[in-house]
Design a protein around this motif. Structure first.
Motif, PDB file in Angstrom:
ATOM      1  N   UNK A  28      27.943  64.668  51.792  1.00 23.85           N
ATOM      2  CA  UNK A  28      29.396  64.835  51.872  1.00 23.85           C
ATOM      3  C   UNK A  28      29.856  65.024  53.318  1.00 23.85           C
ATOM      4  N   UNK A  29      29.094  65.770  54.088  1.00 24.61           N
ATOM      5  CA  UNK A  29      29.448  65.981  55.492  1.00 24.61           C
ATOM      6  C   UNK A  29      29.449  64.657  56.241  1.00 24.61           C
ATOM      7  N   UNK A  30      28.418  63.845  56.031  1.00 26.32           N
ATOM      8  CA  UNK A  30      28.349  62.537  56.708  1.00 26.32           C
ATOM      9  C   UNK A  30      29.528  61.652  56.338  1.00 26.32           C
ATOM     10  N   UNK A  31      29.899  61.650  55.055  1.00 32.66           N
ATOM     11  CA  UNK A  31      31.012  60.815  54.603  1.00 32.66           C
ATOM     12  C   UNK A  31      32.323  61.311  55.208  1.00 32.66           C
ATOM     13  N   UNK A  32      32.521  62.607  55.210  1.00 31.31           N
ATOM     14  CA  UNK A  32      33.759  63.157  55.769  1.00 31.31           C
ATOM     15  C   UNK A  32      33.845  62.927  57.271  1.00 31.31           C
ATOM     16  N   UNK A  33      32.723  63.009  57.979  1.00 28.59           N
ATOM     17  CA  UNK A  33      32.703  62.713  59.409  1.00 28.59           C
ATOM     18  C   UNK A  33      33.046  61.247  59.630  1.00 28.59           C
ATOM     19  N   UNK A  34      32.472  60.355  58.820  1.00 25.78           N
ATOM     20  CA  UNK A  34      32.770  58.919  58.945  1.00 25.78           C
ATOM     21  C   UNK A  34      34.257  58.660  58.703  1.00 25.78           C
ATOM     22  N   UNK A  35      34.838  59.339  57.752  1.00 27.22           N
ATOM     23  CA  UNK A  35      36.274  59.188  57.488  1.00 27.22           C
ATOM     24  C   UNK A  35      37.088  59.705  58.670  1.00 27.22           C
ATOM     25  N   UNK A  36      36.684  60.821  59.222  1.00 25.70           N
ATOM     26  CA  UNK A  36      37.383  61.413  60.365  1.00 25.70           C
ATOM     27  C   UNK A  36      37.343  60.484  61.563  1.00 25.70           C
ATOM     28  N   UNK A  37      36.198  59.810  61.756  1.00 23.40           N
ATOM     29  CA  UNK A  37      36.017  58.950  62.926  1.00 23.40           C
ATOM     30  C   UNK A  37      36.661  57.578  62.778  1.00 23.40           C
ATOM     31  N   UNK A  38      37.199  57.266  61.632  1.00 25.93           N
ATOM     32  CA  UNK A  38      37.880  55.980  61.437  1.00 25.93           C
ATOM     33  C   UNK A  38      39.133  55.929  62.311  1.00 25.93           C
ATOM     34  N   UNK A  39      39.259  54.852  63.105  1.00 27.18           N
ATOM     35  CA  UNK A  39      40.468  54.696  63.927  1.00 27.18           C
ATOM     36  C   UNK A  39      41.681  54.471  63.030  1.00 27.18           C
ATOM     37  N   UNK A  40      41.523  53.543  62.101  1.00 34.45           N
ATOM     38  CA  UNK A  40      42.597  53.300  61.129  1.00 34.45           C
ATOM     39  C   UNK A  40      42.162  53.929  59.818  1.00 34.45           C
ATOM     40  N   UNK A  41      42.889  54.915  59.397  1.00 34.29           N
ATOM     41  CA  UNK A  41      42.536  55.611  58.163  1.00 34.29           C
ATOM     42  C   UNK A  41      42.751  54.685  56.970  1.00 34.29           C
ATOM     43  N   UNK A  42      41.815  54.667  56.032  1.00 30.25           N
ATOM     44  CA  UNK A  42      41.977  53.813  54.847  1.00 30.25           C
ATOM     45  C   UNK A  42      43.158  54.295  53.994  1.00 30.25           C
ATOM     46  N   UNK A  43      43.722  53.355  53.244  1.00 30.88           N
ATOM     47  CA  UNK A  43      44.866  53.714  52.402  1.00 30.88           C
ATOM     48  C   UNK A  43      44.466  54.685  51.299  1.00 30.88           C
ATOM     49  N   UNK A  44      43.217  54.592  50.855  1.00 29.53           N
ATOM     50  CA  UNK A  44      42.731  55.496  49.826  1.00 29.53           C
ATOM     51  C   UNK A  44      41.483  56.215  50.340  1.00 29.53           C
ATOM     52  N   UNK A  45      41.645  57.468  50.709  1.00 28.32           N
ATOM     53  CA  UNK A  45      40.513  58.253  51.193  1.00 28.32           C
ATOM     54  C   UNK A  45      39.469  58.424  50.094  1.00 28.32           C
ATOM     55  N   UNK A  46      39.926  58.574  48.865  1.00 30.20           N
ATOM     56  CA  UNK A  46      38.999  58.748  47.747  1.00 30.20           C
ATOM     57  C   UNK A  46      38.134  57.507  47.557  1.00 30.20           C
ATOM     58  N   UNK A  47      38.743  56.328  47.643  1.00 33.22           N
ATOM     59  CA  UNK A  47      37.973  55.084  47.506  1.00 33.22           C
ATOM     60  C   UNK A  47      36.973  54.947  48.655  1.00 33.22           C
ATOM     61  N   UNK A  48      37.376  55.346  49.852  1.00 29.98           N
ATOM     62  CA  UNK A  48      36.474  55.320  51.005  1.00 29.98           C
ATOM     63  C   UNK A  48      35.250  56.195  50.736  1.00 29.98           C
ATOM     64  N   UNK A  49      35.484  57.405  50.251  1.00 35.76           N
ATOM     65  CA  UNK A  49      34.394  58.340  49.958  1.00 35.76           C
ATOM     66  C   UNK A  49      33.488  57.773  48.870  1.00 35.76           C
ATOM     67  N   UNK A  50      34.095  57.209  47.830  1.00 39.81           N
ATOM     68  CA  UNK A  50      33.305  56.629  46.742  1.00 39.81           C
ATOM     69  C   UNK A  50      32.412  55.509  47.259  1.00 39.81           C
ATOM     70  N   UNK A  51      32.972  54.634  48.083  1.00 42.15           N
ATOM     71  CA  UNK A  51      32.185  53.525  48.628  1.00 42.15           C
ATOM     72  C   UNK A  51      31.042  54.039  49.500  1.00 42.15           C
ATOM     73  N   UNK A  52      31.317  55.007  50.353  1.00 45.08           N
ATOM     74  CA  UNK A  52      30.295  55.541  51.244  1.00 45.08           C
ATOM     75  C   UNK A  52      29.180  56.247  50.473  1.00 45.08           C
ATOM     76  N   UNK A  53      29.514  56.789  49.310  1.00 48.56           N
ATOM     77  CA  UNK A  53      28.494  57.453  48.500  1.00 48.56           C
ATOM     78  C   UNK A  53      27.774  56.470  47.582  1.00 48.56           C
ATOM     79  N   UNK A  54      28.156  55.194  47.663  1.00 51.26           N
ATOM     80  CA  UNK A  54      27.451  54.174  46.900  1.00 51.26           C
ATOM     81  C   UNK A  54      28.105  53.796  45.590  1.00 51.26           C
ATOM     82  N   UNK A  55      29.288  54.302  45.340  1.00 47.28           N
ATOM     83  CA  UNK A  55      29.984  53.966  44.107  1.00 47.28           C
ATOM     84  C   UNK A  55      30.724  52.646  44.230  1.00 47.28           C
ATOM     85  N   UNK A  56      31.115  52.077  43.108  1.00 52.56           N
ATOM     86  CA  UNK A  56      31.842  50.812  43.137  1.00 52.56           C
ATOM     87  C   UNK A  56      33.298  51.019  43.561  1.00 52.56           C
ATOM     88  N   UNK A  57      33.899  49.948  44.087  1.00 58.13           N
ATOM     89  CA  UNK A  57      35.328  49.997  44.386  1.00 58.13           C
ATOM     90  C   UNK A  57      36.084  49.955  43.065  1.00 58.13           C
TER      91      UNK A  57
END
Length: 116
Positions: A28-57
């Motif tokens: 979770x820390x790695x995913x949240x850091x990756x989200x924080x470091x995104x220059x352009x924040x994704x429209x759906x933070x939850x979908x970003x987290x799901x994808x980074x954890x290996x879940x489907x879009x």
């Protein structure tokens, strides 16, 4: 009252240790850091987290749900066909092993011997 707080704190600590030992906190820390470091924040933070954890879009999930429904329908159809085939097989076994059929076969066999 104090004992209740101590038990609650002990449960929290045990749960935190469980999350840490299983690697959940690190992931979770790695995913949240990756989200924080995104220059352009994704429209759906939850979908970003799901994808980074290996879940489907969301679209992949919908497709998987549709595939699951199709497979369940096919399974039910094949199960029904299997049950019908088993019934037919039982009927054929019963027909083949019934005493009246054996007598007919014996009589037919004797008739053909007499004719020869």
């Amino acid at each position: 009252m104090m004992r209740f707080k101590e038990e609650k704190e002990a449960k929290k600590e045990a749960f935190r240790k469980y999350l840490e030992s299983s690697g959940v906190l690190d992931a979770l820390t790695k995913v949240l850091v990756a989200l924080y470091e995104q220059n352009e924040k994704p429209s759906s933070a939850l979908e970003f987290v799901q994808q980074k954890l290996g879940g489907p879009t969301a679209s992949e999930y919908e497709k998987l749900q549709a595939d699951l429904s199709d497979m369940q329908a096919k399974h039910n159809e094949l199960l029904h066909k299997h049950e019908e085939t088993c019934k037919e097989l039982e009927e054929l076994k019963n027909l083949h092993s019934s005493p009246s059929t054996k007598e007919t076969q014996t009589t037919d066999g004797e008739a053909s011997k007499d004719d020869a």
